[in-house]
Design a protein around this motif. Structure first.
Motif, short mmCIF file in Angstrom:
data_model
loop_
_atom_site.label_atom_id
_atom_site.label_comp_id
_atom_site.label_asym_id
_atom_site.label_seq_id
_atom_site.Cartn_x
_atom_site.Cartn_y
_atom_site.Cartn_z
N GLU A 241 47.29 36.59 45.92
CA GLU A 241 48.45 35.61 45.67
C GLU A 241 48.82 34.80 47.18
O GLU A 241 47.96 35.19 48.00
CB GLU A 241 49.55 36.79 45.87
CG GLU A 241 49.68 37.65 44.27
CD GLU A 241 50.69 38.61 44.49
OE1 GLU A 241 51.67 38.35 45.39
OE2 GLU A 241 51.05 39.26 43.33
N TYR A 245 49.94 30.57 44.41
CA TYR A 245 48.96 30.91 43.15
C TYR A 245 48.81 32.40 43.06
O TYR A 245 49.20 33.02 43.97
CB TYR A 245 47.73 30.31 43.51
CG TYR A 245 47.63 28.83 43.81
CD1 TYR A 245 47.66 27.95 42.82
CD2 TYR A 245 47.34 28.50 45.09
CE1 TYR A 245 47.50 26.75 43.08
CE2 TYR A 245 47.19 26.99 45.40
CZ TYR A 245 47.23 26.17 44.49
OH TYR A 245 47.25 24.83 44.46
N ILE A 246 48.32 32.89 41.60
CA ILE A 246 47.98 34.26 41.52
C ILE A 246 46.72 34.07 41.00
O ILE A 246 46.40 33.47 39.99
CB ILE A 246 49.16 34.82 40.51
CG1 ILE A 246 50.53 34.97 41.22
CG2 ILE A 246 48.43 36.24 40.22
CD1 ILE A 246 51.41 35.42 40.16
N GLN A 262 46.54 31.35 38.01
CA GLN A 262 48.19 31.08 37.30
C GLN A 262 48.76 30.29 38.70
O GLN A 262 48.58 30.57 39.70
CB GLN A 262 48.62 32.19 37.01
CG GLN A 262 47.99 32.92 35.81
CD GLN A 262 48.73 34.06 35.33
OE1 GLN A 262 48.96 35.18 36.19
NE2 GLN A 262 49.01 34.40 33.94
N CYS A 264 52.27 29.95 40.04
CA CYS A 264 53.63 30.60 40.21
C CYS A 264 54.56 29.89 41.03
O CYS A 264 55.72 30.34 41.00
CB CYS A 264 53.56 32.05 40.54
SG CYS A 264 52.85 32.25 42.10
#
Length: 672
Positions: A241, A245-246, A262, A264
């Protein structure tokens, strides 16, 4: 007459009926034929499995590469498409994982966007927003392949960081700075297009995937400011993380490890932009190139997992590896065990590994740029809330200029004092700049000071440097973990002069010191306690290593302190080996008289033995000279450590999770 007429009428109706029937049959047959043909055609088209999964909503502009290819031998259509193979390399590299295929670099320019078939972050978000409005959906767009978003974010990273750098140039002093040429970068993201077939896609994968290697994924994550929270290879669980972003990874049956990116939150690529240098690849896995290293690329390619043999490379990824590094610089077992025990302390104002990193780490800052961020190669947090590096530099200047400090008046010490005095003035000017800590004037000055320190250290004796490093960390870690003398030393050390202020004598006093005096107490400890022990023990160890008592040495024929003391204790008259600095030539007898020489017509070369110097005086002179050299090395290392840590930076949330064996790993991984 009536009968014939009726018969004709009857025959005419039958003919009309037959024609209608025939036409109806023809139409029905044609419809059936068309239906059959449509059905057959639909079956052939339906055989192109995966064509709908390569739509623009999934692949972005990469959907233009999809096509159907009829396989006559199998009477079906095959779906072919292209996806990227992503890797990290120098910007002038001309060889990629796919032979004879064009390499396209991610540099944020319009040409790069076109060649990589990517959009900038704003354009990508606008395209997704339009798709969502057309579909009437107001949630996140989960149809897009995550590697399409990855390319978009990488392009935005380059564009945004370059724009920020241009702003720094405008805010700098009135001088022209030449922007960093992208071709000169040693770290850049590149890709090659690879043709794929949906026939080879595993049944569990519903979207086209991109391909990369494990080492490249680690490097890309570090460049984007994504920090690993979990990295469990035994269970194939990966999670990182940071910066909005993840990144998660898991094992896919019949394929391998697949990662998903992903978004976020909001991301930023300005002062937090990682320096684009090749050594970032090593830092991601806990390795640190030092100032003594000449070229690491070939070693990393051929022997990526080879243990370091000297001070050219350090391993700091875990407690065990830090302990091994302490053994590498020949620290004693107690010092190494400090990092293997959970009941010991490993830091003062900041963790000890950062001090080693600053003393020996290679300068990774690119001159005339404002990027400072690096991946953290240690398992410790870099939290600057508990200390102030600027105040430490100022206190260093005070101590190296202090007449009470036991420093020799050598040219190197004088040069260090001048350099740090100028640095303190630059730090004061930097406070008034628009971006304190990132002004070009400050960063280039720090770079110059480190270069000066590196030149001196490279010219110095490597063995003496290693002895100084060893004794320094042994003494510091002992003081951090041993509080037995914290109370008793104060009075004995300072009672001889009431005018001298009381100085800190133990690191435990730093925790109780106020933020204003903490840096001063730290430098008091270093200059008035650590330095004295380090230079004495380093010289003793250095002379013992070079001594001829145990084995002949090609480096020095001077006797060691121990051998001189042992000789004095055994006999009142010194031995010949201890009283002569070099052997006398056996060709000329010592008792050769002048009268005998005069009888020869040919004059002979007279060789007189050198003047005998008392061994004690000789050893004292040698020791004094070595102590001065050791003081110079120690002061240079401490100043370099402060400047290196000021010039480079780490994110507070970034800590290293041990994965040193993945350095240079070409294990294929996939991006969903």
């Amino acid at each position: 007459m009536d009968n014939s007429t009726s018969t004709n009428n009857g025959n005419g109706n039958d003919g009309n009926d037959n024609g209608v029937v025939n036409w109806v049959a023809l139409v029905v047959s044609l419809v059936a034929l068309l239906g059959t043909m449509a059905q057959v055609l639909q079956q052939y088209i339906a055989s192109a499995t995966g064509y709908a999964n390569c739509d623009e909503t999934v692949m972005g502009k990469w959907h233009e590469s999809k096509k159907r290819r009829f396989r006559a031998t199998e009477l079906r259509f095959e779906v072919q498409f292209e996806t990227p193979v992503i890797f990290v390399c120098p910007a002038n590299n001309d060889k990629g994982p796919i032979k004879d295929k064009d390499i396209h670099y991610v540099d944020g320019t319009s040409e790069s966007l076109k060649k990589t078939r990517a959009l900038l972050r704003q354009e990508e978000q606008e395209a997704q927003r339009q798709t969502l409005q057309d579909s009437g959906v107001h949630t996140a767009d989960n149809e897009r392949a995550s590697w399409v978003m990855l390319l978009s974010e990488l392009q935005s990273m380059e564009r945004e960081s370059q724009e920020w750098q241009q702003e720094q140039y405008k805010r700098g002093p009135p001088q022209s700075f030449k922007p960093l040429d992208f071709q000169s970068r040693t770290l850049a993201v590149a890709l090659q297009a690879k043709k794929r077939s949906w026939d080879t896609m595993p049944s569990s994968v519903k979207k086209p995937y991109a391909t990369t290697a494990m080492c490249h994924l680690l490097e890309i994550a570090a460049m984007m400011g994504i920090y690993w929270k979990e990295f469990d290879r035994s269970r194939d669980r990966y999670r990182a993380e940071g910066n909005g972003y993840i990144l998660t990874g898991t094992n896919m049956p019949d394929l391998g490890v697949m990662f998903t990116l992903q978004i976020c939150g909001k991301s930023k690529f300005q002062e937090n932009r990682v320096i684009p240098v090749d050594e970032v690849k090593e830092l991601c896995c806990g390795f640190v190139s030092t100032l003594f290293q000449e070229d690491a690329k070939d070693r990393r390619r051929i022997f990526p997992n080879e243990d370091p043999k000297d001070l050219t490379l350090l391993r700091l990824a875990s407690m065990d590896e830090i302990a091994e590094t302490m053994v590498l610089i020949e620290c004693n077992t107690d010092t190494a065990n400090y990092f293997r025990s959970s009941n010991t302390k490993h830091g003062h104002l900041f963790p000890i590994p950062f001090e080693l990193l600053g003393m020996l780490g290679k300068t990774l800052h690119i001159r005339d740029t404002s990027f400072r961020m690096l991946p953290n190669p240690t398992p410790y947090h870099w939290d600057k809330n508990f200390f102030n590096l600027r105040k430490l530099v100022k206190e260093y200047w005070k101590k190296i200029s202090d007449t009470d400090a036991d420093l020799p008046p050598t040219p190197q010490i004088s040069q260090l004092a001048r350099e740090v005095e100028n640095l303190v003035a630059i730090l004061e000017l930097d406070k008034e700049s628009a971006t304190p800590g990132y002004s070009m004037m400050l960063l280039n000055t720090l770079h110059d000071v480190i270069d000066m320190c590196d030149d001196f250290l490279r010219r110095s004796n490597r063995d003496l440097i290693q002895m100084v490093l060893r004794e320094h960390f042994q003494e510091v870690l002992k003081l951090i973990n041993d509080k037995s003398g914290a109370d008793g030393d104060m009075g004995s050390k300072m009672a001889h002069n009431a005018n001298i202020k009381k100085r800190a004598v133990h690191f435990g006093q730093l925790t109780s010191a106020s933020p204003e005096t903490r840096q001063e107490a730290f430098m008091d400890l270093y200059f008035f306690k650590v330095l004295g022990e380090v230079k004495t023990r380093a010289v003793t160890s250095y002379e013992r290593r070079k001594s001829t008592q145990y084995a002949p040495s090609m480096h020095s024929r001077a006797p060691s302190i121990d051998s001189i003391q042992e000789t004095k204790g055994v006999s009142a008259s010194p031995s010949p080996s201890a009283t002569t600095s070099r052997p006398i030539s056996p060709g000329i007898p010592l008792g050769h008289s002048k009268k005998h020489d005069s009888q020869h017509s040919v004059p002979k070369l007279q060789i007189h033995p050198p003047e005998r110097v008392p061994s004690q005086t000789l050893s004292q002179d040698i020791t004094t000279s070595l102590e001065s050299k050791a003081s110079e090395v120690w002061c240079t290392l401490v100043l370099r450590m402060l400047c290196w840590l000021l010039l480079h930076d780490f994110n507070k949330k970034d800590v290293q999770i041990a994965k040193s064996e993945l350095l240079g790993s070409r294990l294929p991984v996939y991006i969903a």
